[in-house]
Design an enzyme around this catalytic site. Structure first.
Site, mmCIF file in Angstrom:
data_model
loop_
_atom_site.group_PDB
_atom_site.id
_atom_site.type_symbol
_atom_site.label_atom_id
_atom_site.label_comp_id
_atom_site.label_asym_id
_atom_site.label_seq_id
_atom_site.Cartn_x
_atom_site.Cartn_y
_atom_site.Cartn_z
ATOM 1 N N HIS A 65 0.832 -1.198 0.000
ATOM 2 C CA HIS A 65 0.000 0.000 0.000
ATOM 3 C C HIS A 65 0.864 1.243 0.000
ATOM 4 O O HIS A 65 2.031 1.204 0.392
ATOM 5 C CB HIS A 65 -0.929 0.015 1.219
ATOM 6 C CG HIS A 65 -0.198 -0.033 2.530
ATOM 7 N ND1 HIS A 65 0.243 -1.219 3.073
ATOM 8 C CD2 HIS A 65 0.183 0.929 3.397
ATOM 9 C CE1 HIS A 65 0.850 -0.976 4.227
ATOM 10 N NE2 HIS A 65 0.838 0.318 4.446
ATOM 11 N N CYS A 225 2.143 3.575 11.711
ATOM 12 C CA CYS A 225 3.064 3.082 10.688
ATOM 13 C C CYS A 225 3.379 4.236 9.750
ATOM 14 O O CYS A 225 2.706 5.268 9.781
ATOM 15 C CB CYS A 225 2.478 1.897 9.923
ATOM 16 S SG CYS A 225 1.039 2.303 8.905
#
Length: 713
Positions: A65, A225
């Site tokens: 992603h 993240c």
């Protein structure tokens, strides 16, 4: 989420055998629907994100992603592989691959839906259903949370119907969860107490805790993240599920791309322990001071949440309030087992990154002072005693003296922030004290390195001492600064100061004595280092070595030659890439040709990051070529005797350079060498005339660390 994934974005027979090929196959489906405008540019962004941290998860899941300027709207593509694809998961290849593409400015609502998918991936029933579904439309509906009855019929396994499993599971099944139900708003999803999610869970918590009268063990957690789309929410879901199973109340603050809502201070105050599962700095970390803390990477929160909860409970039972000693974002080890060498590099880079702005500001001010007032400006009286508004010499002296003050901070800042990287804020005081002592005893740059490491080590040792609760409040303000500064001062003044000062003097004398072949070889070596990782640790070592030599009021001729060679070599890679895209544009993608236009300005300004997009897309050809050109430029600069008093500025400080014409020839020679090598290597690679570069983004993994490193020069 109704149009985020459709049947056209599902491949139930994904034939790719590598993660790069899988990303390309799914991205091509996105491009065919107009969701991706530049396939190669998007794949480069995917590869760069993948290189930051593998996106494989336990349970056979791969979730590449990224956020990209080449994405028109939030999009999700799904592929199922029979053979499995290696995404770096500890338990082996992934058979379920989700490619998430978010625009660079994705709004909170869409990112919340993406976080919902991340949470669903932690549900074993959801992944089992995806493994059994045989129709792309039903798979898309299952991921969207629609068409529940048809999805359940298609997802029945040999052991039990999916309807029975979802009907008895404590958590809602993915097929029955609508976006509004499964994906709370960013505010709601930011902090969700597990124990309050169901009455049965609360009963289990009470029973596991020893009875209804005894409160459950409470944990607050923060997950984050680099992208803030997937792993942030997966770790939160995993910790919550593990807490439910262990009878522990877990409240998670997800610091994702959709923003975050801070945990209620009362919830933090009532917590018995803290878990940080993050790969970017925890915002407002001081809120959790005084609690037993476990600090790990975000993947640990996904893969082993039960162990983390057990660990924090053990620390609480032993009375280990370790938050003050927890690693800082710069030093934090991430996954268990990270080597000491890696930690040491992070500590040193912390100090260097904070020092560089002082170098740039102070050095340029001093250089301007010399340009206006000549090289005798360092003999001018203090502007406090003599300053005439209409005299150029007074303004030159002012600039020189301001720059000198800025330069005086170099070694203390280096030492202070090395200690900060090791021990967080308590390391700043002894670090700055040790760095100032290094200047006082003429230990210089080497003394600053030693002082920072000693200060950080002393503070970390003090923090490991078990302190009574009544004294913990004054530890970071009084006790730690007092003891650590005294210890560092003693060691620097009495024990190691003189040997380091002698070593510093010896190195300076050796540099001053370099002439002829030795100087040329040194220039070539520095050029290789500057172009090896384009702003990474090796680049920073060379740049810091050069700036340390001129960080005095009267630098030696050798030090100024080294500075000139370093800056010249650092300008070569972006200028060469700009030239290559101009003379042989068909060898590069459209995105790379656009980057080439910007690289002209970046290279001329001594900003090595201008070459990173090219190195990320094709490192095996670009980086060796850049190193060859950098070595040529560095060697020629030393051979020509070019000198430089400013630590930055690129072509804009050429008037301050000794032998400027030959200096520019050295840069031009290196640029031509790099350009010729890049063009030759890319031409040899092309399979047929007119073929576009096939692997832009596929090899970004080898150079992606450079994207994260702030340019050193």
């Amino acid at each position: 989420m109704s149009d985020m994934i459709t049947a056209d974005l599902v491949d139930l027979d994904l034939s790719a055998d590598t993660k790069e090929a899988a990303a390309r196959a799914l991205a091509e489906r996105m491009a065919a629907k107009g969701r991706v405008t530049d396939l190669e540019g998007f794949l480069a962004d995917v590869a760069a994100r993948e290189a930051q941290m593998p996106t494989g998860l336990d349970g056979g899941i791969g979730i590449p992603h990224c956020r990209s300027a080449h994405v028109t709207e939030p999009t999700l593509a799904f592929g199922r592989s029979a053979a499995g694809i290696d995404f770096g998961a500890p338990d082996g290849p992934a058979d379920l691959v989700f490619l998430i593409a978010a625009p660079a400015g994705a709004d909170d609502a869409h990112l919340t839906i993406l976080s919902s998918l991340a949470r669903q991936l932690m549900n074993a029933e959801f992944t089992a259903a995806l493994r059994s579904v045989d129709d792309p439309g039903r798979a898309a509906a299952l991921i969207r949370g629609e068409d529940a009855e048809d999805a359940e019929d298609a997802e029945a396994s040999e052991e039990a119907p999916a309807a029975e499993r979802t009907g008895t599971a404590p958590a809602p099944g993915p097929a029955s969860a609508s976006p509004s139900a499964a994906a709370p708003s960013s505010e709601d999803s930011a902090a969700t107490p597990v124990a309050a999610s169901a009455g049965a869970a609360a009963d289990t918590t009470a029973a596991a805790s020893g009875g209804a009268d005894r409160p459950p063990f409470r944990v607050v957690a923060v997950t984050s993240c680099p992208t803030g789309i997937a792993h942030t929410y997966m770790a939160a879901e995993s910790l919550e599920n593990a807490g439910r199973e262990a009878g522990v109340e877990v409240v998670v603050e997800t610091q994702g791309s959709a923003g975050f809502t801070r945990l209620d201070p009362a919830v933090i105050a009532a917590a018995d322990g803290v878990i940080f599962a993050h790969d970017v700095p925890v915002r407002d970390k001081e809120r959790f001071a005084g609690k037993p803390t476990v600090d790990v990477g975000v993947k640990a929160g996904i893969n082993r949440p039960g162990e983390l909860i057990t660990e924090v409970r053990g620390k609480a039972a032993r009375g280990e309030a370790t938050t003050a000693a927890a690693p800082t974002p710069v030093e934090r080890a991430g996954e268990a087992g990270e080597g000491y060498g890696t930690k040491l590099r992070k500590w040193l880079m912390s100090g260097v990154s904070y020092m560089v702005p002082f170098v740039a500001a102070g050095g340029l001010l001093i250089a301007l002072g010399f340009a206006l007032g000549g090289y005798k400006i360092n003999k001018a009286p203090s502007v406090m005693d003599h300053f005439v508004w209409t005299q150029t010499d007074s303004w030159a002296a002012l600039l020189f003296q301001i720059g000198g003050v800025a330069f005086a901070f170099l070694v203390p800042v280096l030492a202070g922030y090395i200690a900060y990287g090791m021990a967080d804020r308590p390391g700043l005081v002894p670090g700055f004290v040790g760095g100032s002592i290094a200047l006082t005893i003429n230990a210089g740059f080497l003394g600053g390195l030693a002082a920072g490491l000693i200060a950080g080590g002393v503070v970390m040792a003090i923090q490991k001492v078990r302190i009574p609760q009544a004294l913990r409040g004054i530890m970071p303000v009084v006790v730690i600064p007092l003891i650590s500064s005294a210890v560092v001062g003693f060691l620097m003044f009495v024990v190691i100061g003189k040997p380091i000062a002698s070593a510093q003097k010896g190195m300076t004398d050796w540099l001053n004595g370099l002439t002829g072949t030795n100087a040329i070889l040194l220039g070539a070596l520095l050029g290789l280092m500057m172009c090896f990782d384009l702003g990474g640790p090796v680049n920073k070592v060379a740049y810091t070595f050069a700036t340390a030599g001129i960080a005095v009021s009267t630098p030696s001729d050798s030090a100024m030659k080294i500075m000139a060679a370093v800056m010249a070599a650092g300008m070569v890679p972006p200028l060469a890439m700009a030239l290559a895209t101009t003379v042989r544009g068909r060898l590069f993608t459209q995105t790379e040709r656009e980057n080439g236009k910007a690289a002209w300005v970046l290279g001329a300004s001594f900003i090595s990051e201008g070459a990173i997009p090219f190195a990320a897309a094709d490192p095996l050809r670009v980086i060796p070529s850049a190193m060859a050109g950098g070595a040529v430029t560095g060697a020629l600069s030393m051979a020509f005797g070019a000198t430089l008093r400013a630590p930055h500025g690129g072509i804009f400080v050429v008037p301050l350079i000794g032998n400027p014409f030959l200096y520019l020839i050295a840069i031009a020679a290196g640029v031509c060498v790099t350009t010729a090598l890049v063009v030759a290597l890319k031409t040899l690679r092309k399979a047929a005339p007119g073929t576009a570069v096939p692997e832009a983004g596929a090899n970004a993994q080898m150079a992606s660390a450079d994207r994260k490193q702030p340019v050193a020069a």
